[in-house]
Design a protein around this motif. Sequence first.
Motif, PDB file in Angstrom:
ATOM      1  N   ASN A  16       0.620  -1.237   0.001  1.00 28.42           N
ATOM      2  CA  ASN A  16       0.076  -0.106  -0.166  1.00 28.42           C
ATOM      3  C   ASN A  16       0.913   1.203  -0.031  1.00 28.42           C
ATOM      4  O   ASN A  16       0.265   2.262   0.318  1.00 28.42           O
ATOM      5  CB  ASN A  16      -0.810  -0.020   1.391  1.00 28.42           C
ATOM      6  N   GLN A  17       2.045   0.970  -0.313  1.00 26.56           N
ATOM      7  CA  GLN A  17       3.194   2.034  -0.241  1.00 26.56           C
ATOM      8  C   GLN A  17       3.597   2.767   0.815  1.00 26.56           C
ATOM      9  O   GLN A  17       4.372   3.856   0.965  1.00 26.56           O
ATOM     10  CB  GLN A  17       2.536   3.408  -1.211  1.00 26.56           C
ATOM     11  N   GLN A  18       3.037   2.237   2.022  1.00 25.54           N
ATOM     12  CA  GLN A  18       3.508   2.660   3.171  1.00 25.54           C
ATOM     13  C   GLN A  18       5.024   2.088   3.682  1.00 25.54           C
ATOM     14  O   GLN A  18       5.190   1.173   2.923  1.00 25.54           O
ATOM     15  CB  GLN A  18       2.623   1.951   4.300  1.00 25.54           C
ATOM     16  N   LEU A  19       5.638   2.764   4.450  1.00 27.13           N
ATOM     17  CA  LEU A  19       6.831   2.281   5.006  1.00 27.13           C
ATOM     18  C   LEU A  19       6.813   1.105   5.979  1.00 27.13           C
ATOM     19  O   LEU A  19       6.242   1.303   7.117  1.00 27.13           O
ATOM     20  CB  LEU A  19       7.635   3.420   5.654  1.00 27.13           C
ATOM     21  N   GLY A  20       7.592   0.147   5.437  1.00 29.33           N
ATOM     22  CA  GLY A  20       7.489  -1.200   6.359  1.00 29.33           C
ATOM     23  C   GLY A  20       8.734  -1.506   6.940  1.00 29.33           C
ATOM     24  O   GLY A  20       9.772  -1.068   6.452  1.00 29.33           O
TER      25      GLY A  20
ATOM     26  N   PHE B 111      12.870  10.242   4.456  1.00 34.08           N
ATOM     27  CA  PHE B 111      11.706   9.794   3.813  1.00 34.08           C
ATOM     28  C   PHE B 111      10.657  10.867   3.589  1.00 34.08           C
ATOM     29  O   PHE B 111      10.480  11.357   4.851  1.00 34.08           O
ATOM     30  CB  PHE B 111      11.138   8.572   4.098  1.00 34.08           C
ATOM     31  N   GLU B 112      10.295  11.124   2.602  1.00 31.17           N
ATOM     32  CA  GLU B 112       8.772  12.005   2.601  1.00 31.17           C
ATOM     33  C   GLU B 112       7.596  11.207   2.208  1.00 31.17           C
ATOM     34  O   GLU B 112       7.647  10.394   1.435  1.00 31.17           O
ATOM     35  CB  GLU B 112       9.138  13.198   1.446  1.00 31.17           C
ATOM     36  N   LEU B 113       6.705  11.257   3.151  1.00 31.85           N
ATOM     37  CA  LEU B 113       5.638  10.302   2.889  1.00 31.85           C
ATOM     38  C   LEU B 113       4.335  11.209   2.949  1.00 31.85           C
ATOM     39  O   LEU B 113       4.337  12.201   3.694  1.00 31.85           O
ATOM     40  CB  LEU B 113       5.397   9.434   4.270  1.00 31.85           C
ATOM     41  N   VAL B 114       3.447  10.845   2.055  1.00 28.99           N
ATOM     42  CA  VAL B 114       2.516  11.939   1.572  1.00 28.99           C
ATOM     43  C   VAL B 114       1.102  11.325   1.984  1.00 28.99           C
ATOM     44  O   VAL B 114       0.932  10.213   1.201  1.00 28.99           O
ATOM     45  CB  VAL B 114       2.591  12.653   0.405  1.00 28.99           C
ATOM     46  N   ASP B 115       0.057  12.050   2.482  1.00 28.52           N
ATOM     47  CA  ASP B 115      -1.320  11.494   2.419  1.00 28.52           C
ATOM     48  C   ASP B 115      -1.891  12.478   1.761  1.00 28.52           C
ATOM     49  O   ASP B 115      -2.352  13.670   2.137  1.00 28.52           O
ATOM     50  CB  ASP B 115      -1.748  11.396   3.739  1.00 28.52           C
ATOM     51  N   ALA B 116      -1.985  12.299   0.336  1.00 32.02           N
ATOM     52  CA  ALA B 116      -2.499  13.300  -0.648  1.00 32.02           C
ATOM     53  C   ALA B 116      -3.907  13.739  -0.294  1.00 32.02           C
ATOM     54  O   ALA B 116      -4.488  14.839  -0.319  1.00 32.02           O
ATOM     55  CB  ALA B 116      -2.451  13.045  -2.248  1.00 32.02           C
ATOM     56  N   GLU B 117      -4.954  12.677   0.007  1.00 29.02           N
ATOM     57  CA  GLU B 117      -6.261  13.021   0.272  1.00 29.02           C
ATOM     58  C   GLU B 117      -6.529  13.625   1.463  1.00 29.02           C
ATOM     59  O   GLU B 117      -7.536  14.622   1.473  1.00 29.02           O
ATOM     60  CB  GLU B 117      -6.881  11.521   0.472  1.00 29.02           C
TER      61      GLU B 117
ATOM     62  N   PRO C  11     -12.200  11.394  13.126  1.00 33.20           N
ATOM     63  CA  PRO C  11     -10.606  10.605  13.050  1.00 33.20           C
ATOM     64  C   PRO C  11     -10.316  10.615  11.560  1.00 33.20           C
ATOM     65  O   PRO C  11     -11.378  10.297  10.522  1.00 33.20           O
ATOM     66  CB  PRO C  11     -10.787   9.516  13.479  1.00 33.20           C
ATOM     67  N   LEU C  12      -9.101  10.813  11.178  1.00 37.40           N
ATOM     68  CA  LEU C  12      -8.666  10.843   9.876  1.00 37.40           C
ATOM     69  C   LEU C  12      -7.751   9.260   9.928  1.00 37.40           C
ATOM     70  O   LEU C  12      -6.862   9.325  10.503  1.00 37.40           O
ATOM     71  CB  LEU C  12      -7.788  11.861   9.268  1.00 37.40           C
ATOM     72  N   TYR C  13      -8.340   8.508   9.092  1.00 34.69           N
ATOM     73  CA  TYR C  13      -7.398   7.168   9.094  1.00 34.69           C
ATOM     74  C   TYR C  13      -6.399   7.393   8.011  1.00 34.69           C
ATOM     75  O   TYR C  13      -6.649   6.880   6.817  1.00 34.69           O
ATOM     76  CB  TYR C  13      -8.273   5.894   8.720  1.00 34.69           C
ATOM     77  N   THR C  14      -5.335   7.982   8.367  1.00 37.34           N
ATOM     78  CA  THR C  14      -4.221   8.527   7.532  1.00 37.34           C
ATOM     79  C   THR C  14      -3.769   7.367   6.786  1.00 37.34           C
ATOM     80  O   THR C  14      -3.508   6.350   7.310  1.00 37.34           O
ATOM     81  CB  THR C  14      -3.447   9.532   8.282  1.00 37.34           C
ATOM     82  N   ASP C  15      -3.184   7.635   5.668  1.00 32.79           N
ATOM     83  CA  ASP C  15      -2.547   6.622   4.789  1.00 32.79           C
ATOM     84  C   ASP C  15      -1.296   7.273   3.821  1.00 32.79           C
ATOM     85  O   ASP C  15      -1.444   7.777   3.010  1.00 32.79           O
ATOM     86  CB  ASP C  15      -3.818   6.465   3.477  1.00 32.79           C
ATOM     87  N   PHE C  16      -0.209   7.107   4.469  1.00 31.77           N
ATOM     88  CA  PHE C  16       0.918   7.884   4.189  1.00 31.77           C
ATOM     89  C   PHE C  16       1.635   7.112   3.232  1.00 31.77           C
ATOM     90  O   PHE C  16       2.142   5.832   3.784  1.00 31.77           O
ATOM     91  CB  PHE C  16       1.863   8.343   5.192  1.00 31.77           C
ATOM     92  N   LYS C  17       1.942   7.488   2.016  1.00 30.13           N
ATOM     93  CA  LYS C  17       2.694   6.774   0.870  1.00 30.13           C
ATOM     94  C   LYS C  17       4.017   7.424   0.619  1.00 30.13           C
ATOM     95  O   LYS C  17       3.952   8.541   0.665  1.00 30.13           O
ATOM     96  CB  LYS C  17       1.743   6.676  -0.362  1.00 30.13           C
ATOM     97  N   LEU C  18       4.790   6.496   0.257  1.00 27.73           N
ATOM     98  CA  LEU C  18       6.432   7.008   0.318  1.00 27.73           C
ATOM     99  C   LEU C  18       6.268   7.990  -1.221  1.00 27.73           C
ATOM    100  O   LEU C  18       5.754   7.330  -2.124  1.00 27.73           O
ATOM    101  CB  LEU C  18       7.229   5.791  -0.044  1.00 27.73           C
ATOM    102  N   HIS C  19       6.774   8.980  -0.877  1.00 25.33           N
ATOM    103  CA  HIS C  19       6.726   9.844  -2.002  1.00 25.33           C
ATOM    104  C   HIS C  19       8.227  10.140  -2.803  1.00 25.33           C
ATOM    105  O   HIS C  19       8.447  10.032  -3.788  1.00 25.33           O
ATOM    106  CB  HIS C  19       6.126  11.138  -1.603  1.00 25.33           C
ATOM    107  N   SER C  20       9.000  10.315  -1.754  1.00 24.78           N
ATOM    108  CA  SER C  20      10.429  10.688  -2.027  1.00 24.78           C
ATOM    109  C   SER C  20      11.508  10.218  -0.938  1.00 24.78           C
ATOM    110  O   SER C  20      11.174  10.059   0.291  1.00 24.78           O
ATOM    111  CB  SER C  20      10.701  11.803  -2.332  1.00 24.78           C
TER     112      SER C  20
ATOM    113  N   LYS D 249       1.832  15.742   5.267  1.00 25.57           N
ATOM    114  CA  LYS D 249       3.053  15.330   4.734  1.00 25.57           C
ATOM    115  C   LYS D 249       3.801  15.060   6.018  1.00 25.57           C
ATOM    116  O   LYS D 249       3.969  15.685   6.963  1.00 25.57           O
ATOM    117  CB  LYS D 249       3.782  16.239   3.881  1.00 25.57           C
ATOM    118  N   ILE D 250       4.547  13.954   5.994  1.00 23.03           N
ATOM    119  CA  ILE D 250       5.545  13.420   7.001  1.00 23.03           C
ATOM    120  C   ILE D 250       6.945  13.356   6.503  1.00 23.03           C
ATOM    121  O   ILE D 250       7.265  12.508   5.600  1.00 23.03           O
ATOM    122  CB  ILE D 250       5.131  11.913   7.810  1.00 23.03           C
TER     123      ILE D 250
END
Length: 745
Positions: free
Chosen positions: A26-30, A136-142, A99-108, A146-147
């Motif tokens: 799911n593009q999350q950092l594992g 790492f830059e992780l983004v939840d675009a929706e 609550p925001l069930y955030t979904d941070f995907k690896l961006h760069s 950004k983290i």
Amino acid sequence: MIEIINETMFHLYNEKISYVMTVLPNQQLGHVYFGPALGKIESFDQIYLDKKVNKSAGTVKFFDGNNSFTLADRYQELPIYGTTDFREGALTIFEEETPLYTDFKLHSFRCYMGKVRNLDKPASFAGENESQSIEFELVDAERELKIDMTYTIFRGLGTIARKQKISNIGDEARRIERFMSGVLELKNRDFEWVHLSGAWLKERHIKATTVSQGTMSVGSLKGASGHQHNPFVALKEKSTSNDHGYIYGANLIYSGNFLAQVEMDEWNNLRLMIGMHPEHFSWKLDPGETFESPESIFTFSNLGMNGLIQESAQFVEKHIIPPHWQERERPIVFNNWEATYFDFDEEKLLSLAKESRSLGMECFVLDDGWFGNRNSDRSSLGDWTANNAKFPKGIGHFAQEIHALDLKLGIWFEPEMVSPDSKMYQEHPEWVVKHPYNRISIGRGQYVLDFANPIVVESIFQAMKEIILETNLDYIKWDMNRNITEAYSAYLAENGIAQTEFYHRYMLGVYKLYQKILSAFPNILIEGCAGGGGRYDLGILFYSPQIWPSDDSDAVERLTIQSGTLLGYPMSSFSNHVSASPNHQVDRHTSLTFRQHTAMFGPLGYELDLFSLSTEEKQKIKNHIEFYKQHRQLLTFGTFYQLNSVEKQNEVIWAVHDSDKQEILIGFYKILAEANPASEEFFHIPFLDMTRVYQVNGERISGRILKNLGLRKPYQFNAVNHGTAQIQGDFQSFIYHIQVVENKE
Ligand code: DGJ
């Protein structure tokens, strides 16, 4: 040091450890692995396969038509509660009540060398060639968040530091409810949860409990890291001994409320998390704003307790302690607290100072009671001007006299507090931490100042600055004697900032004062203190290289406190004082020799009435100080070993060696004498070399004998030779001085 495979696998490694991360479906950092070094990884499949789903009832599959994937059994770097993983998460964010069930995907991502030291906030730092980081830059675009998560590996050390910040890149305000600084997921290996717990006067005792399914935690809600628990925690295999076995340490570079916990799920997976305590915390993140959580530290050693002790010490010595104090010898202190308490004047202090100088001490620390009308602990905090009756010629004059004796001068402050009976409180009652309702709790007769208010911080800084300048001050003892209740800041209320931000803003205010002082006076030595060891943490050590470990100066109790503290903090960070017998906290009688032998592992000091000592005792102090000065480097910065199990507390054996193991000092302490004991005659010293010949307190002994038999304990408890025993009775100690006399047999 950082290997990147296919832009999806990230391997931080050195000769000791490997830390491996990957990108999940799911593009999350594992998370993949943290443990002994793997070397360069040729085939990633060997260590990581995209796993099948666990099949327990209740496992929920995840996302966008890929129904073979669940987070329930994945090792994650930033787990978030609320999707397919039902364990506690590291980050919780709300938009108003939703609550925001955030979904941070690896961006760069990007890699860089070195880590800059910035006095703003405590964090690890390293020179260009000493560390490498991956950000790492992780983004939840929706959800428009950004983290940035940065992992740093250090040259030659088993430590990974993790720093993270979250930014609002949208147009709506968000609320952070929980942001744990560090997460480490790993399989249970029959681990014990190790923590440093206790209370005022008995801080940081080592406790170990078997990890089982469910959650175990320690933390603080006192507004300080606290006497009861410490942010340092560890997981160790049950079989881990002093020198063998896996042990993982975790710590937080923070001095306020914290939580450290380990959760074990139904599949034997562990989630270790550490961070700011989520209780009473929430932080508003307006569009364009960024929030940074305190840095977390994870350390691994497969060399048992001593491995972790040495890793912790090296990391803190090189990457936390102010650079000016790294490897710099600390002055031998005389502190007047237990010698005089509040009952002193300039004349009395100067005669103590002269006496301390003649015994070889190097720094006179003027403790509580020198300011305002402070003749008891009920008055004058906040009025940082000298008491005229005690210093009729002014504090500047006293300082000149001290310096003329060739002593450095230290002065006690309690910057974060105010007494109701003070000019400051009369003038600024609104500067106190107090809820608008009437009740206000009081501790040690004092209130807490609102350090979330920058005006308060600036005003205290100005007052301290004047004293520092007037006395040409070398040393500050920074105390903090009560915890925070009814947390509420009038300043935050006036500025429309939520009170749930208070605890963290308070800590940022404390760090701001450190920053101001150290920017103006970079070489001043600050000794941390909080009613003894109520704030013994990496946040404080970032500014002040040593801390008063406990208000209990009893040498027996200090053996336990120091043994516990050493798991996470270096020997150089202790302020150890030889105090009176009977001891003022526990009324125990111990010999001067025993007290001196205990206080010598770390920066040494004395805190007792020098005029009540006999000539013989003074001579003993003089001799000990001479000995200490000869070995100060070794006793402050040497490599430390516990030679006895830390659980077997009746016999404590501490050792230090220099970098090439040419010189060794061992402190042997027997707490209570035993009748007819079945004790071992010898103890083992793991770092000795068979091919060398040693001199042990003047006697030549081959490395082979020392290795194979061990070193003979300094006593024989049996009636036949009691007359010649070197150690007899309770509270006995013996120092071995060992030197290499021949390098090859
Ligand atoms: C608590 C400290 O731990 C002591 O060493 C001493 O400084 C007192 N406060 C003074 O009030």
